[in-house]
Design a protein around this motif. Structure first.
Motif, PDB file in Angstrom:
ATOM      1  N   PRO A  13     115.198  -9.863-109.258  1.00 45.46           N
ATOM      2  CA  PRO A  13     115.138  -9.957-108.095  1.00 45.46           C
ATOM      3  C   PRO A  13     114.123  -9.126-106.972  1.00 45.46           C
ATOM      4  O   PRO A  13     113.623  -9.642-105.983  1.00 45.46           O
ATOM      5  CB  PRO A  13     117.100  -9.082-107.286  1.00 45.46           C
ATOM      6  CG  PRO A  13     117.358  -8.567-108.158  1.00 45.46           C
ATOM      7  CD  PRO A  13     116.570  -8.608-109.521  1.00 45.46           C
ATOM      8  N   TYR A  14     113.725  -8.781-107.680  1.00 48.21           N
ATOM      9  CA  TYR A  14     112.446  -7.138-107.334  1.00 48.21           C
ATOM     10  C   TYR A  14     111.090  -8.401-107.665  1.00 48.21           C
ATOM     11  O   TYR A  14     110.021  -8.012-106.217  1.00 48.21           O
ATOM     12  CB  TYR A  14     112.202  -5.864-108.088  1.00 48.21           C
ATOM     13  CG  TYR A  14     113.188  -5.172-107.365  1.00 48.21           C
ATOM     14  CD1 TYR A  14     113.489  -4.577-105.829  1.00 48.21           C
ATOM     15  CD2 TYR A  14     113.631  -4.853-108.079  1.00 48.21           C
ATOM     16  CE1 TYR A  14     114.596  -4.011-105.488  1.00 48.21           C
ATOM     17  CE2 TYR A  14     115.451  -3.789-108.000  1.00 48.21           C
ATOM     18  CZ  TYR A  14     115.725  -3.514-106.644  1.00 48.21           C
ATOM     19  OH  TYR A  14     116.687  -2.546-106.270  1.00 48.21           O
ATOM     20  N   ARG A  15     110.553  -8.748-108.700  1.00 47.73           N
ATOM     21  CA  ARG A  15     110.028  -9.705-108.617  1.00 47.73           C
ATOM     22  C   ARG A  15     109.583 -10.634-108.019  1.00 47.73           C
ATOM     23  O   ARG A  15     108.606 -11.567-107.645  1.00 47.73           O
ATOM     24  CB  ARG A  15     109.770 -10.216-110.012  1.00 47.73           C
ATOM     25  CG  ARG A  15     109.296  -9.069-111.181  1.00 47.73           C
ATOM     26  CD  ARG A  15     109.137 -10.005-112.304  1.00 47.73           C
ATOM     27  NE  ARG A  15     109.552  -9.153-113.543  1.00 47.73           N
ATOM     28  CZ  ARG A  15     109.986  -9.233-114.483  1.00 47.73           C
ATOM     29  NH1 ARG A  15     110.730 -10.014-114.980  1.00 47.73           N
ATOM     30  NH2 ARG A  15     110.279  -7.807-115.326  1.00 47.73           N
ATOM     31  N   GLN A  16     111.366 -11.838-107.795  1.00 51.05           N
ATOM     32  CA  GLN A  16     110.883 -12.210-106.750  1.00 51.05           C
ATOM     33  C   GLN A  16     110.266 -12.217-105.312  1.00 51.05           C
ATOM     34  O   GLN A  16     110.115 -12.785-104.277  1.00 51.05           O
ATOM     35  CB  GLN A  16     112.191 -12.763-107.181  1.00 51.05           C
ATOM     36  CG  GLN A  16     112.452 -14.241-108.152  1.00 51.05           C
ATOM     37  CD  GLN A  16     114.044 -13.929-108.513  1.00 51.05           C
ATOM     38  OE1 GLN A  16     115.516 -14.038-107.325  1.00 51.05           O
ATOM     39  NE2 GLN A  16     115.020 -14.781-109.657  1.00 51.05           N
ATOM     40  N   ALA A  17     110.862 -11.468-105.282  1.00 51.56           N
ATOM     41  CA  ALA A  17     110.699 -10.785-103.197  1.00 51.56           C
ATOM     42  C   ALA A  17     108.786 -10.495-103.318  1.00 51.56           C
ATOM     43  O   ALA A  17     108.731 -10.123-102.507  1.00 51.56           O
ATOM     44  CB  ALA A  17     111.438  -9.670-103.574  1.00 51.56           C
ATOM     45  N   LEU A  18     108.685  -9.705-104.938  1.00 53.31           N
ATOM     46  CA  LEU A  18     107.330  -9.618-104.519  1.00 53.31           C
ATOM     47  C   LEU A  18     106.484 -10.688-104.549  1.00 53.31           C
ATOM     48  O   LEU A  18     105.236 -10.559-104.076  1.00 53.31           O
ATOM     49  CB  LEU A  18     107.286  -8.076-105.626  1.00 53.31           C
ATOM     50  CG  LEU A  18     107.728  -7.008-105.923  1.00 53.31           C
ATOM     51  CD1 LEU A  18     107.459  -5.690-106.745  1.00 53.31           C
ATOM     52  CD2 LEU A  18     106.503  -6.049-103.904  1.00 53.31           C
ATOM     53  N   ALA A  20     107.472 -13.662-103.299  1.00 54.45           N
ATOM     54  CA  ALA A  20     107.333 -14.068-102.334  1.00 54.45           C
ATOM     55  C   ALA A  20     106.134 -13.300-100.900  1.00 54.45           C
ATOM     56  O   ALA A  20     105.630 -14.012-100.179  1.00 54.45           O
ATOM     57  CB  ALA A  20     108.433 -13.956-101.846  1.00 54.45           C
ATOM     58  N   ILE A  21     106.755 -12.601-101.032  1.00 57.08           N
ATOM     59  CA  ILE A  21     105.672 -11.457-100.761  1.00 57.08           C
ATOM     60  C   ILE A  21     104.228 -11.988-100.435  1.00 57.08           C
ATOM     61  O   ILE A  21     103.016 -12.281 -99.699  1.00 57.08           O
ATOM     62  CB  ILE A  21     105.206  -9.936 -99.870  1.00 57.08           C
ATOM     63  CG1 ILE A  21     106.706  -9.531 -99.874  1.00 57.08           C
ATOM     64  CG2 ILE A  21     104.396  -9.861 -99.778  1.00 57.08           C
ATOM     65  CD1 ILE A  21     107.398  -7.917 -99.974  1.00 57.08           C
ATOM     66  N   ARG A  24     103.773 -15.415 -99.570  1.00 62.50           N
ATOM     67  CA  ARG A  24     103.668 -15.196 -98.145  1.00 62.50           C
ATOM     68  C   ARG A  24     102.149 -15.246 -97.566  1.00 62.50           C
ATOM     69  O   ARG A  24     101.439 -15.059 -96.196  1.00 62.50           O
ATOM     70  CB  ARG A  24     104.779 -14.401 -97.165  1.00 62.50           C
ATOM     71  CG  ARG A  24     104.767 -15.092 -95.812  1.00 62.50           C
ATOM     72  CD  ARG A  24     106.049 -14.292 -95.511  1.00 62.50           C
ATOM     73  NE  ARG A  24     106.276 -13.293 -95.654  1.00 62.50           N
ATOM     74  CZ  ARG A  24     106.635 -12.685 -96.174  1.00 62.50           C
ATOM     75  NH1 ARG A  24     108.971 -13.367 -96.704  1.00 62.50           N
ATOM     76  NH2 ARG A  24     107.997 -11.498 -96.373  1.00 62.50           N
TER      77      ARG A  24
END
Length: 197
Positions: A13-18, A20-21, A24
């Protein structure tokens, strides 16, 4: 075919969030991480220095330490807001940070000869009886804090209290810092390395 990292790991989940950031903000992830680390340290150093010199100029370090962490065994006669803050969760947390700050101030003071400590001096070893006494009073300050050490303790505790703000500020500024400073430096280092090859 490209290898896709396993999504069942704890960090997925952290990899995906990072990722995405990074996508973006159009900034490479390693550059974002380096930017965050640098900004996080800067948002620690600048407030510590500011709070230290502010407390020193105003002469309030000893007063704050005395109000929030009275000497062990001393009865405090204060009432009102000071007593409420001192006896609350916030007061306990502040005292813990003050104990940490006192230890750090002593370590730095002994290493560099600052805050009234002799340069290169060693800390006094406590006997087992004294250690047990300090263990019981672990959230209280030693009672010997004065002058610049008190100012350092207050600066350290206030900076620790600002941690959520510091993290938010570091996260917010990381993409811009990365684009304006980290990426150009990385490009320059890459060019210099290619020229030498």
């Amino acid at each position: 075919m490209t290898a896709v990292p396993p999504t069942n790991s704890k960090l997925a989940p952290y990899r995906q969030a990072l990722a995405a950031i990074s996508q973006r903000t159009r900034t490479p992830l390693p550059s974002l991480v380096v930017s965050f680390a640098i900004l996080h340290e800067l948002t620690a150093i600048v407030p510590v220095a500011g709070f230290f010199f502010g407390a020193r100029a105003l002469g309030v370090g000893e007063g704050i330490v005395g109000a929030l962490a009275p000497r062990p065994g001393a009865e405090s006669a204060s009432t009102g807001i000071t007593a409420q803050v001192r006896d609350s969760w916030m007061g306990e947390r502040f005292r813990e940070w003050m104990v940490e700050g006192e230890a750090r101030a002593e370590r730095v003071g002994r290493r560099y000869g600052w805050f009234g400590f002799e340069k290169g001096s060693r800390a006094v070893a406590l006997s087992p009886e004294e250690q047990s006494t300090h263990g019981q009073e672990s959230v209280l300050v030693s009672g010997k804090i004065a002058g610049d050490v008190a100012n350092v303790v207050v600066a350290y505790a206030l900076t620790k209290a600002l941690l959520p703000v510091r993290i938010g500020l570091s996260l917010y500024l990381s993409p811009a810092f990365s684009r304006t400073l980290i990426q150009p430096i990385g490009t320059l280092v890459t060019r210099m390395a290619r020229r030498k090859s």
